[in-house]
Structure formats: structure tokens, C-alpha cells
Design a protein around this motif. Structure first.
Motif, mmCIF file in Angstrom:
data_model
loop_
_atom_site.group_PDB
_atom_site.id
_atom_site.type_symbol
_atom_site.label_atom_id
_atom_site.label_comp_id
_atom_site.label_asym_id
_atom_site.label_seq_id
_atom_site.Cartn_x
_atom_site.Cartn_y
_atom_site.Cartn_z
ATOM 1 N N LEU A 129 3.148 1.508 3.645
ATOM 2 C CA LEU A 129 3.223 0.269 4.415
ATOM 3 C C LEU A 129 3.138 -0.935 3.486
ATOM 4 C CD1 LEU A 129 0.068 -0.971 4.634
ATOM 5 C CD2 LEU A 129 -0.144 0.978 6.154
ATOM 6 N N ARG A 130 3.565 -2.081 4.056
ATOM 7 C CA ARG A 130 3.530 -3.370 3.366
ATOM 8 C C ARG A 130 3.130 -4.421 4.380
ATOM 9 N NH1 ARG A 130 8.798 -4.082 1.704
ATOM 10 N NH2 ARG A 130 8.412 -3.067 -0.296
ATOM 11 N N LEU A 131 2.262 -5.356 3.969
ATOM 12 C CA LEU A 131 1.737 -6.375 4.872
ATOM 13 C C LEU A 131 2.113 -7.759 4.353
ATOM 14 C CD1 LEU A 131 -0.118 -7.206 7.290
ATOM 15 C CD2 LEU A 131 -2.009 -7.235 5.647
ATOM 16 N N VAL A 185 0.872 -1.181 0.000
ATOM 17 C CA VAL A 185 0.000 0.000 0.000
ATOM 18 C C VAL A 185 0.908 1.229 0.000
ATOM 19 C CG1 VAL A 185 -1.987 1.126 1.061
ATOM 20 C CG2 VAL A 185 -1.641 -1.338 1.358
ATOM 21 N N PRO A 186 1.417 1.625 -1.152
ATOM 22 C CA PRO A 186 2.323 2.791 -1.182
ATOM 23 C C PRO A 186 1.662 4.081 -0.703
ATOM 24 C CG PRO A 186 2.432 1.533 -3.243
ATOM 25 C CD PRO A 186 1.266 1.023 -2.487
ATOM 26 N N HIS A 189 10.601 4.537 3.243
ATOM 27 C CA HIS A 189 11.061 3.901 2.003
ATOM 28 C C HIS A 189 9.921 3.250 1.228
ATOM 29 C CE1 HIS A 189 11.025 0.855 5.148
ATOM 30 N NE2 HIS A 189 10.920 -0.074 4.204
ATOM 31 N N LEU A 190 8.763 3.101 1.849
ATOM 32 C CA LEU A 190 7.612 2.497 1.186
ATOM 33 C C LEU A 190 6.670 3.527 0.576
ATOM 34 C CD1 LEU A 190 6.766 -0.253 3.839
ATOM 35 C CD2 LEU A 190 8.066 -0.520 1.724
ATOM 36 N N LEU A 191 6.929 4.804 0.818
ATOM 37 C CA LEU A 191 6.082 5.860 0.255
ATOM 38 C C LEU A 191 6.381 6.038 -1.231
ATOM 39 C CD1 LEU A 191 6.344 8.492 3.126
ATOM 40 C CD2 LEU A 191 4.316 7.163 2.508
ATOM 41 N N PRO A 192 5.442 6.586 -1.984
ATOM 42 C CA PRO A 192 5.724 6.869 -3.405
ATOM 43 C C PRO A 192 6.914 7.811 -3.540
ATOM 44 C CG PRO A 192 3.389 7.093 -2.922
ATOM 45 C CD PRO A 192 4.077 6.944 -1.602
ATOM 46 N N LYS A 193 7.716 7.596 -4.566
ATOM 47 C CA LYS A 193 8.913 8.412 -4.761
ATOM 48 C C LYS A 193 8.531 9.855 -5.070
ATOM 49 C CE LYS A 193 11.782 4.633 -6.478
ATOM 50 N NZ LYS A 193 12.642 4.146 -7.589
ATOM 51 N N GLY A 194 9.167 10.776 -4.335
ATOM 52 C CA GLY A 194 8.971 12.203 -4.590
ATOM 53 C C GLY A 194 7.600 12.718 -4.240
#
Length: 750
Positions: A370-372, A365-366, A742-747
Motif C-alpha cells: 500500500l501507499r498513503l 509500505v511495500p 503492483h505495490l508489493l515487493p518484486k518477486g
């Protein structure tokens, strides 16, 4: 052998004692020797006296003695002949205040010297002194012993074995002399394990050609998956069978609960020149190249050759890779694979499973950063009894209609999976309805809870008598025994029919209520994605909410859900509310509510901390719950009415008795994860926590982060393997939520 040796030693000791006693009695009964021989041992003294008695007169005439010397004793002249130890005797000194030292006895005189006078013929006071003893040979001593004591056989003679007779050579199977191998086979049977020949003793011709290059005699098994991952075993003795199993006496011990005490075995097959593997009758089976090679439980399976790179699965968690080295490659064996009938055929290798523990279910889930990763594994006990998994995980990421929010739940049923399934169906819908109503929005209407079944009347209650009287089957005093028995049977049949009808009616009513709930949920897109509410945007799910209001809301959600639960079954429930902060602050907020023993732990790798976000409602580990039950009159330590937890969803028949079971949850405060922090949230059932406690799990993940920050999947795999290594036999659900920038969308931002 030990008992035989002990008996021999005891016999030898007893014989030595008897010989000593006999010698002592012989010495006591022996007459004293002549004077002047006090310094000679008794046996020698007796022999000398016996020799002197018959030759006394001849000695006096043939050997004149010199004139006696008063008060002294002259030793004989020294001889140049060598004197041995056997020729030395101790002579007694003359009676007097002092005794002269013993002198060595000269050797036996020659015939020429026999006419010379003896050095000491006479003693003091004219007494005749015995002649000097002469050296005696062994035969003479034996003869004198036999004369004195009689011929006595040796007491401890060693029996000599009869000389082995050499059998005449006979012909062997090949026509020549019989070989040693044929004699061994005739005496002991064929060898159990083939003895390898040394390289310089290898056969020639076709036999040597078959043995050379047929395979390596050094086998290495590397554990690639499972609780013992990284362990290596080496098989280099071709005359030994190596057993793989969980017991300490196995050659290759692997600590995995799904591996039997003796699971499989490996041995060298000299005829084929390969290492052979077979299942010895394990419970969970053995697979080679993805194909099962075992038979039934406690029934050994056929042997299959191990190739270089073969993959062996023991149970469902442990995998080994075979490595062969030190010899030429096996010819044309890359295409060999185990057949379904237990043989080998030229066919492509069977597909290999990706991992013995199975891959987790993953969700990225960017938008929320998070990542599950979720493992939901059937326990060993339920698998053995052919039952289903009682753990039910559930998540909504995102949790509509709230922007930037999510929900993660774990339900663990007891006495079946019905309770966990009902909680998964009703709790998220009740939570959504309560949240929307709190924020002043229209919410989907909840289906009515199922009605409580009417309590059944006992046989001794008044209603039974009234029923019997109305139906005309009430027994009276005028009836005989046969009439009373018939009326009682008729009453019992009527009661049974009525009870069955009531049960069917209750079941039909509950089914109708469930169908109504399903239809109602379907009208709102199954309750997971309801239409957006009318009005302005919804406020945050957690941010800015008072703690008291949140606790009241979540308690209401649990109590309302409990009204939809079953009467006979129940479950634990752990619910995590997650919200990603909006705007420039960033970060994440988390809050949990739970009943039972399914826990949630937050590990912050950036800060190096771990915290528990739930409470344990097990009676054995919660002093507060034991105290609360004691106030209701229940002094318990571990279980109450067969349950080890005092708070749960469902089990309404126990809650209606008002004995202390509750559905009121523990609600934590709001935990915060910074915008630059990397963290993991672990929500799991007691199948994990019973084997790996929360404290240990947090420390273990922090240690892993010191080497390399774990991801959601690697952490879920690690925890599951640790639970299996800890012999957890319950169902295991591990849900790991990874949070980090680090899991967020880039930029971009949320």
C-alpha cells in the motif's frame, strides 16, 4: 439620447395633427367653387375660381367660344407638347346620368394660339364654362396661398446651424502648426490607453528602435494548476485592460474560491513595449515568480512586466504561465526578477513552489502492498480569522505489534482543535490496549481519565445563603439599604474568588493528569511502538474475527476514549483498521468505525465499484438520528444546541445532561479487496464531502481510472482541487490509501 429622440418624435406627431386640423377648418370655411369643377381638389378649385373672377369679361371678348353642343362636352385638341404631372387636373363631367372621364389639360398656349377659339367656351343651357386651367409655377401657387390664408411661417422648419468658424491656425509645442494629438490632449486630457500604431505608421529613428523587438503584443495565459487547470486566455488588444477574477464580468474569469471577484489586471504598456501585471487589491494576494507583488487588501499594487514563461500565482491554488509569441524575444530580460521593494533588479529568479496546493505527505509500505497520500489544508475561514486547522489526521503503518496491520484515522474538531488533538493522543493507545487484552497479552496500562469537574452552585441555591451566614454577611431585615448593598457586594466577591480557585484547581488537576498520560506513553515508546508482547505470535487483527465481537470491541474503544476528552470541545472520529492477508490467499481486509460526518469510501477499480464504509451522523441528513432525538423530546432538523452532528467524541458537558448526544460509533462490516484488485480507500473530513459528496467522488475516480488508474497522490490532488472548486471554506483533510499487487515487493509475498 433615447429621451431626446422620443421627445422629438412626439413633437413631430403633435405638429402633424395640428396641421391636419387647421387644413380641415380652412377647407370648411372656403366658399364653393364655380359649377363644373367638382372633380378638382379644393385648393386648385379655389385658385382657378380666383383667377377666373377678375378676368371674366376679358376672357369672353378675347376668346370667342364655339357653338355649344347639347348633351356633350368636347375636349380640347390634343397637343404634342409633353404633359407633366403638375399640369394634369381632373375636370368634372356634365350634370346628367353619367360623368365623362377627366381629360388631361394641355399646356399653356402660345401667343399665336391665343386668338383661336377655346374648345369648350360654353356649357349646356347657355351657361358659361370656366376657362381651362393653366399650369402654375411654384411662386404663383405660393402667392395665391398667401393671399387666401395669409403668410404663415412653416410649422416644422429645421433650424440651420450657423456656419462653423474656422479658427486661425496656431503654433504647437514644437514650433509648427498645432497637431491633432495636442488638440485632443488639450480638450480631453492625455489618453488612458495608448493606441498602437500600425506597422506602416510606426515611428522612425530612436522611437522605432525602441518599439521594435520590445515584446509580443499577443499574450497567452495558461492555467497550469488549480480548479480551472487547462484553461487558456488570450490578450491581443493593446488598448484594453484585462481583469482576472471570479466575477462573470471579468475578462478572464477563474472559478476559484481563493481568487477575489477582481483579483489582478493586465495591460499593454506602450512605452516599455511589454504586458504589465498588477494586483488590484485582492484578499489572498498575487505572486509573480514566487514573489508577492500585491499590497494590502483593496489597495492596488505596482505594475510588473510579464516575461515569456513567467509564473503567476493567484491565491494559493491557481497558477498561470505567461506565453508571448509573434515578436522578437525580449532583450536581456531572462535575468529580471521582481525585487522585494516592488522594482526590478538583476538577480536570479526566486525559487518556485512545486505546486500551489502543496504536495501531500506520502508514505510507502511495500510490506503491506500500500501507499498513503495525505492532504491537510487550513480552511479559508480559519485562515482569515488567524486560527489553526481543526482537522488532525493520524496513521500507523504498520500497527505494532500486529504483523501486517495498519490504522488510519481522521479527527475533525469543532470549536477548536483541542478535541481532535486529544482524540489523536488517546484513541490509538486505547485501541492497542483493548486489542492486546482481547488476545490475552499484557498491555500497557492506560493513564487514569481526568476527573469530572464539580458543578458550580447557583446564586439562588441554599449553599449561597449558608455561606453568607457563616461568613457573617447574610443580610437581615434590620439593615438599611447601604448595609445590604455592601453585604451583597462582599458576598459576590467571595463567590467569585471561590469560583476562580475551583477553576484553577481543576485546571491543575487536568494538567497533572495529562502529564501523567504523557509520561506513561513515553514509557511505552510514545504508545506507537510498544515492546513485543511475551508469548506466541499474535492472531490476525481482523481475519477470522466474529462481527459481533469486533463491533463490541470498537464501541468499547470509543466510549473509553470519550472519558479522556474535554468537557467543552469535541470532534468527529473515523478509524480504519487494515490488514494484509497472510499466506497464499493475499488481498486486504478493512473495517471502519466512526462518529460524526468524516466518511470513508472504498473504490475498487478492478471491479468498477465504490462503497461507503461509514455512517453520516449529521442531523440534517440522517433520518435515524432525528428519530432517536425525537424519542428524547427534541424535534430538530439541522442542529441541536448549535451542533449539526449528534454523535462525537468530547463535549462531555452536553452528554452529562443526557439530551441525546452519544459517543457510540457506527461499526461497518469487514470489506475485502482481492489479491489482484487495485483499489483506493478515501478517508476525509467534511471539508471535502460537503463540496464533493461520496457518490460523486467514487464515480469521478472510476472515470479517471478508465483513462489512467490514479495513484494515491493524483487522487488526493484531484479531490482537493474539486473541493476548492466547490468553494469549500472549511478545513480539508484528504487521506488516500492505495492498495494493489503492483505495490508489493518484486518477486516476494508478505
Amino acid at each position: 439620447m433615447a429621451i431626446s429622440s422620443l421627445c422629438s418624435r412626439l413633437l413631430v406627431a403633435a405638429g402633424a395633427v395640428l396641421l391636419s386640423v387647421a387644413s380641415w377648418f380652412s377647407w370648411r370655411r372656403r366658399p364653393p367653387g364655380p359649377p363644373g369643377l367638382g372633380g378638382i381638389v379644393p385648393e386648385r378649385q379655389a385658385l382657378l375660381a380666383h383667377e377666373d373672377r377678375p378676368k371674366e369679361e376679358s376672357a369672353s371678348t378675347s376668346r370667342p367660344s364655339a357653338a355649344p353642343v347639347e348633351g356633350s362636352y368636347e375636349a380640347p385638341a390634343a397637343s404634342s407638347a409633353p404633359v407633366s404631372a403638375e399640369d394634369v387636373v381632373m375636370a368634372a363631367a356634365e350634370p346628367g346620368p353619367s360623368r365623362a372621364p377627366a381629360a388631361p389639360v394641355p399646356p399653356k398656349p402660345s401667343p399665336a394660339e391665343s386668338s383661336e377659339p377655346a374648345a369648350s367656351g360654353q356649357g349646356p343651357a347657355g351657361k358659361k364654362r370656366p376657362a381651362e386651367p393653366r399650369p402654375e409655377d411654384e411662386e404663383a401657387i405660393k402667392a395665391r396661398f398667401n393671399e387666401e390664408l395669409g403668410p404663415v411661417p412653416p410649422r416644422f422648419a429645421v433650424r440651420k446651424e450657423p456656419a462653423a468658424t474656422v479658427a486661425a491656425p496656431r503654433e504647437g509645442a514644437s514650433g509648427g502648426m498645432v497637431s491633432l494629438q495636442e488638440l485632443l490632449d488639450e480638450q480631453f486630457g492625455p489618453p488612458k490607453f495608448a493606441v498602437p500604431k500600425k506597422p506602416d505608421q510606426a515611428g522612425t529613428g530612436a522611437e522605432a528602435g525602441a518599439g521594435s523587438g520590445s515584446g509580443s503584443k499577443i499574450l497567452t495565459l495558461v492555467v497550469t494548476h488549480g480548479p480551472e487547470a487547462g484553461k487558456r486566455f488570450v490578450a491581443d488588444n493593446t488598448s484594453t485592460e484585462y481583469v482576472l477574477g471570479r466575477l462573470p464580468d471579468c475578462a478572464f474569469q477563474i472559478l476559484d474560491q481563493e481568487i477575489s471577484g477582481r483579483h489582478a489586471a493586465i495591460r499593454w504598456h506602450a512605452g516599455q513595449g511589454r504586458w504589465m501585471l498588477h494586483d488590484v487589491g485582492s484578499l489572498n494576494g498575487t505572486s509573480l515568480g514566487g514573489a508577492a507583488i500585491g499590497k494590502d487588501y483593496k489597495v492596488p499594487g505596482p505594475e510588473h512586466p510579464l516575461l515569456d514563461g513567467s509564473l503567476v500565482d493567484l491565491g494559493s491554488a491557481t497558477r498561470l504561465r505567461a506565453e508571448l509569441g509573434g515578436a522578437a524575444p525580449l532583450p536581456d530580460e531572462a535575468s529580471l526578477s521582481p525585487g522585494r521593494a516592488g522594482g526590478w533588479a538583476d538577480s536570479p529568479p526566486a525559487p518556485q513552489p512545486a505546486s500551489p496546493i502543496g504536495p501531500p505527505e506520502e508514505v510507502d509500505v511495500p510490506a503491506l502492498g500500500l501507499r498513503l497520500a495525505v492532504h491537510n489544508r487550513l480552511g479559508f475561514d480559519h485562515k482569515r480569522m488567524g486560527q489553526g486547522c481543526e482537522d488532525v489526521p493520524y496513521w500507523e503503518l504498520p500497527y505494532a505489534p500486529y504483523d501486517g496491520a495498519g490504522v488510519l484515522c481522521v479527527f475533525d474538531g469543532h470549536h477548536g482543535s483541542k478535541g481532535a488533538g486529544q482524540a489523536r493522543e488517546h484513541l490509538p493507545a486505547v485501541l492497542r490496549t483493548k486489542l492486546l487484552l482481547r488476545d490475552g497479552r499484557s498491555a500497557p496500562q492506560l493513564a487514569p481519565p481526568p476527573p469530572k469537574p464539580q458543578p458550580r452552585r447557583g446564586e439562588g441555591e441554599d449553599g449561597a445563603g449558608e455561606e453568607g451566614e457563616e461568613s457573617g454577611y447574610a443580610p437581615s431585615d434590620d439593615d438599611d439599604e447601604e448595609d445590604r448593598a455592601a453585604k451583597a457586594a462582599a458576598n459576590a466577591a467571595r463567590k467569585k474568588a471561590k469560583a476562580e480557585a475551583a477553576a484553577k484547581a481543576a485546571e491543575a488537576e487536568a494538567r497533572a493528569a495529562a502529564e501523567a498520560a504523557v509520561a506513561h506513553a513515553a514509557a511505552g515508546d510514545t504508545g506507537r511502538q510498544p515492546p513485543p508482547p511475551q508469548g506466541p505470535p499474535l492472531p490476525p487483527l481482523l481475519e477470522g474475527r466474529p462481527d459481533g465481537a469486533q463491533q463490541t470491541l470498537l464501541k468499547d474503544v470509543f466510549l473509553t476514549t470519550d472519558t479522556y476528552m474535554s468537557m467543552e470541545e469535541g470532534c468527529t472520529a473515523t478509524v480504519v483498521l487494515l490488514e494484509a492477508r497472510r499466506g497464499g490467499e493475499g488481498g486486504w481486509l478493512l473495517q471502519t468505525a466512526n462518529v460524526g460526518d468524516s466518511s470513508a469510501v472504498l473504490i475498487n477499480f478492478t471491479k468498477g465499484t465504490h462503497a461507503r464504509l461509514s455512517d453520516d451522523h449529521r442531523i440534517s441528513s440522517s433520518a435515524a438520528e432525528r428519530q432517536r432525538l425525537a424519542e428524547r423530546g427534541h424535534t430538530v432538523r439541522t442542529r441541536l444546541y448549535g451542533l449539526n452532528i449528534s454523535r462525537m467524541l468530547g463535549d462531555r458537558f452536553l452528554k452529562d445532561e443526557d439530551i441525546g448526544f452519544l459517543a457510540e460509533p457506527f461499526v461497518s462490516g469487514v470489506a475485502e479487496v482481492g489479491p489482484e484488485d487495485s483499489a483506493l480507500l478515501v478517508v476525509a473530513s467534511d471539508g471535502l464531502w460537503d463540496a464533493v459528496p461520496e457518490e460523486r467522488a467514487g464515480k469521478m475516480l472510476l472515470q479517471e481510472a478508465a483513462r489512467s488508474p490514479p495513484t494515491a497522490r493524483s487522487a488526493a490532488d484531484l479531490l482537493l482541487r474539486q473541493a476548492l472548486a466547490g468553494h469549500s471554506k472549511d478545513d480539508i483533510t484528504v487521506a488516500v490509501l492505495e492498495l494493489g499487487p503492483h505495490l508489493l515487493p518484486k518477486g516476494g509475498s508478505r
